[in-house]
Motif scaffolding. Structure first.
Motif, PDB file in Angstrom:
ATOM      1  N   SER A 117       0.858  -1.184   0.000  1.00  0.00           N
ATOM      2  CA  SER A 117       0.000   0.000   0.000  1.00  0.00           C
ATOM      3  C   SER A 117       0.895   1.235   0.000  1.00  0.00           C
ATOM      4  N   LYS A 167       0.188   3.903   1.441  1.00  0.00           N
ATOM      5  CA  LYS A 167       0.133   4.468   2.786  1.00  0.00           C
ATOM      6  C   LYS A 167       1.301   3.961   3.626  1.00  0.00           C
ATOM      7  N   ARG A 221      -0.220  12.424  -0.749  1.00  0.00           N
ATOM      8  CA  ARG A 221      -1.220  12.063   0.262  1.00  0.00           C
ATOM      9  C   ARG A 221      -2.504  11.564  -0.386  1.00  0.00           C
ATOM     10  N   GLU A 243      -2.716   7.705  -0.842  1.00  0.00           N
ATOM     11  CA  GLU A 243      -2.569   6.814   0.314  1.00  0.00           C
ATOM     12  C   GLU A 243      -3.486   5.597   0.268  1.00  0.00           C
ATOM     13  N   ASN A 244      -4.626   5.701  -0.381  1.00  0.00           N
ATOM     14  CA  ASN A 244      -5.561   4.576  -0.419  1.00  0.00           C
ATOM     15  C   ASN A 244      -5.302   3.616  -1.576  1.00  0.00           C
TER      16      ASN A 244
END
Length: 250
Positions: A67, A69, A91, A94-95
């Motif tokens: 991931s 993140k 940012r 992140e998912n």
């Protein structure tokens, strides 16, 4: 020898090969869904497989999923040194997760970036994301062969999606071009060869039946809920606005 150096060298020295990209979206009744984009470089691996097997590092089997993140958390110090705009862009990723599969013996080379979404409007340009992570520095690049491939996927545009239940749209907008020209080195020549022989396919699945699509090259599935359009990859890279279209529903 790094994987990228070997593959790019083969591209420059031998015949044209191709990578196929597929952008796929599943939209649910509530407007949420799943997004993925896959790069299939199996033809490239078929050509380079024997040479890669003879190199311990390049021939290493890779089968991993991570991931962004988690990566960003591990690289937080490096990210903090980036411009604020770049930090904000990262940012937004992140998912997303990335799956990488490389196996020279089985002639397999596959990269998939994917995410769930609550609204298509929240999606970012995932193709740029596939290589944008190089800004985190050399350390990550060494573990991400795709990231080492530099500017592939960066077509100097922003990509936006919209869906209101009656209409779906895909719109790329060209950004102002940089004034600085990039040197025409062997790596750029290799990328140009990839562009000329590759395809970019969009495949979107909807919960409602499609009435019409504003693209004459589009094909609609028998149940009228999936639209597919295949483009030359040169269109994606050099004229991304050609991939813009609207879908209207019954």
């Amino acid at each position: 020898m790094k994987i990228t150096r070997l593959l790019m060298g083969l591209l420059v020295g031998f015949a044209l090969t191709s990578c196929n990209f597929t952008e796929e979206i599943y939209v649910n009744n509530d407007g949420g869904g799943k997004f993925s984009i896959q790069m299939d470089g199996s033809q490239l691996m078929a050509m380079a497989g024997k040479e890669m097997q003879n190199d311990p590092q390049a021939g290493k089997v890779i089968d991993s999923t991570f991931s962004f993140k988690d990566v960003f958390a591990a690289k937080k110090d490096s990210i903090a040194k980036l411009p604020v705009a770049e930090q904000e862009r990262l940012r937004k990723l992140e998912n997303y997760t990335m799956a990488m599969k490389m196996n020279a013996a089985e002639q397999q080379m596959m990269f998939t970036i994917a995410t769930d979404f609550k609204s298509v409007a929240a999606l970012e340009d995932a193709m740029s994301a596939m290589t944008g992570v190089t800004s985190l520095g050399k350390g990550m690049g060494e573990t991400n062969p795709l990231a080492q491939m530099g500017g592939i996927g960066n077509n100097n545009s922003t990509l936006k999606y919209a869906y209101d239940g009656k209409k779906f749209s895909r719109k790329a907008t060209l950004l102002k071009k940089e004034t600085t020209e990039v040197a025409n080195d062997s790596l750029n020549e290799a990328f140009s060869m990839i562009y000329e022989s590759s395809t970019y396919t969009v495949k979107y699945h909807f919960p409602k039946k499609i009435k019409k699509v504003s693209n004459s090259a589009a094909s609609i599935s028998s149940d009228k809920k999936t639209v597919t359009v295949e483009y030359p990859f040169t269109d994606y890279m050099k004229a991304p606005e050609k991939l813009n279209f609207d879908v209207e529903f019954e």
